[in-house]
Design an enzyme around this catalytic site. Structure first.
Site, short mmCIF file in Angstrom:
data_model
loop_
_atom_site.label_atom_id
_atom_site.label_comp_id
_atom_site.label_asym_id
_atom_site.label_seq_id
_atom_site.Cartn_x
_atom_site.Cartn_y
_atom_site.Cartn_z
N HIS A 19 -66.54 -18.21 -34.71
CA HIS A 19 -65.45 -18.63 -35.60
C HIS A 19 -65.53 -17.90 -36.94
O HIS A 19 -64.52 -17.44 -37.47
CB HIS A 19 -65.53 -20.14 -35.87
CG HIS A 19 -65.34 -21.01 -34.66
ND1 HIS A 19 -66.25 -21.96 -34.28
CD2 HIS A 19 -64.33 -21.08 -33.76
CE1 HIS A 19 -65.81 -22.60 -33.20
NE2 HIS A 19 -64.65 -22.08 -32.86
N LYS A 43 -60.96 -34.50 -26.26
CA LYS A 43 -62.36 -34.79 -25.94
C LYS A 43 -63.04 -35.50 -27.11
O LYS A 43 -62.67 -35.28 -28.26
CB LYS A 43 -63.07 -33.48 -25.60
CG LYS A 43 -62.79 -32.38 -26.61
CD LYS A 43 -62.62 -31.03 -25.98
CE LYS A 43 -62.03 -30.07 -27.04
NZ LYS A 43 -61.70 -28.77 -26.57
N ARG A 91 -61.60 -14.72 -25.95
CA ARG A 91 -62.92 -14.22 -25.57
C ARG A 91 -62.90 -13.62 -24.18
O ARG A 91 -63.44 -12.58 -23.93
CB ARG A 91 -63.94 -15.37 -25.63
CG ARG A 91 -64.24 -15.83 -27.04
CD ARG A 91 -64.94 -17.14 -27.03
NE ARG A 91 -64.16 -18.12 -26.30
CZ ARG A 91 -64.43 -19.41 -26.23
NH1 ARG A 91 -65.50 -19.87 -26.83
NH2 ARG A 91 -63.66 -20.23 -25.57
N SER A 129 -68.43 -23.40 -28.90
CA SER A 129 -69.02 -24.62 -29.48
C SER A 129 -69.68 -25.47 -28.40
O SER A 129 -70.74 -26.05 -28.63
CB SER A 129 -67.93 -25.45 -30.17
OG SER A 129 -67.40 -24.75 -31.26
#
Ligand code: PNS
Length: 160
Positions: A19, A43, A91, A129
């Site tokens: 990030h 979540k 990504r 993460s």
């Protein structure tokens, strides 16, 4: 010339070096970056909203970066802060489908705001993460992956 504002939204649970890398890259086309931390993540997050915001402020300490939380639609938030760009990281191919849908929906909701995808530094491409949380949960070393303040916060969360 007017200030070009980019919004970089996400859960940031917690912020990683990936990030941080994207925030720095956003300055190639933005004058200000607003890191927008989503309140309503589906979540159950590991860190509270306040903790996630505080950790981003520790990890990215520069005057042209604001850290804000937002509730509701990202498109509304982006418009409200006068952003012209939403920044998202890509990504792997697996990110693409969801990101593509989100970009089209956000364009539908806020036609003046373009989504720009940035590719992270090569050695950070695998980073997420959720992986960081998993490694930290089982006592692995995350010092190369997150800011020291985040590493300490993870260690505290998982201290038995
Ligand atoms: O880091 P994440 O979890 O991939 O971030 C996803 C996030 C927070 C950017 C996305 O879920 C979002 O924008 N939520 C806000 C609600 C919203 O606008 N949903 C519609 C997106 S088209």
């Amino acid at each position: 010339m007017s200030t070009r504002i980019a919004v970089y939204p996400g859960s940031f649970d917690p912020i990683t070096k990936g990030h941080e890398d994207l925030i720095a890259r956003a300055f190639t086309f933005a004058d200000r970056v607003i890191v927008a931390v989503a309140m309503n993540v589906a979540k159950q997050p590991l860190f509270t909203l306040e903790e996630r915001v505080a950790l981003i402020k520790r990890a990215v300490d520069r005057p042209d970066v604001d850290v804000r939380s937002f509730d509701g639609l990202l498109a509304d938030f982006a418009r409200a802060v006068g952003a012209s760009v939403i920044v998202r990281g890509l990504r792997a191919v697996s990110d693409f489908e969801y990101e593509f849908q989100m970009a089209l929906m956000n364009r539908n909701l806020a036609p003046g705001v373009e989504t720009v995808f940035l590719v992270p530094a090569f050695d950070l491409t695998y980073l997420s993460s959720s992986l960081v949380r998993e490694v930290a949960r089982f006592g692995g070393d995350v010092s190369q992956l997150v800011h020291p303040a985040v590493r300490q916060a993870l260690a505290k969360k998982f201290a038995t």
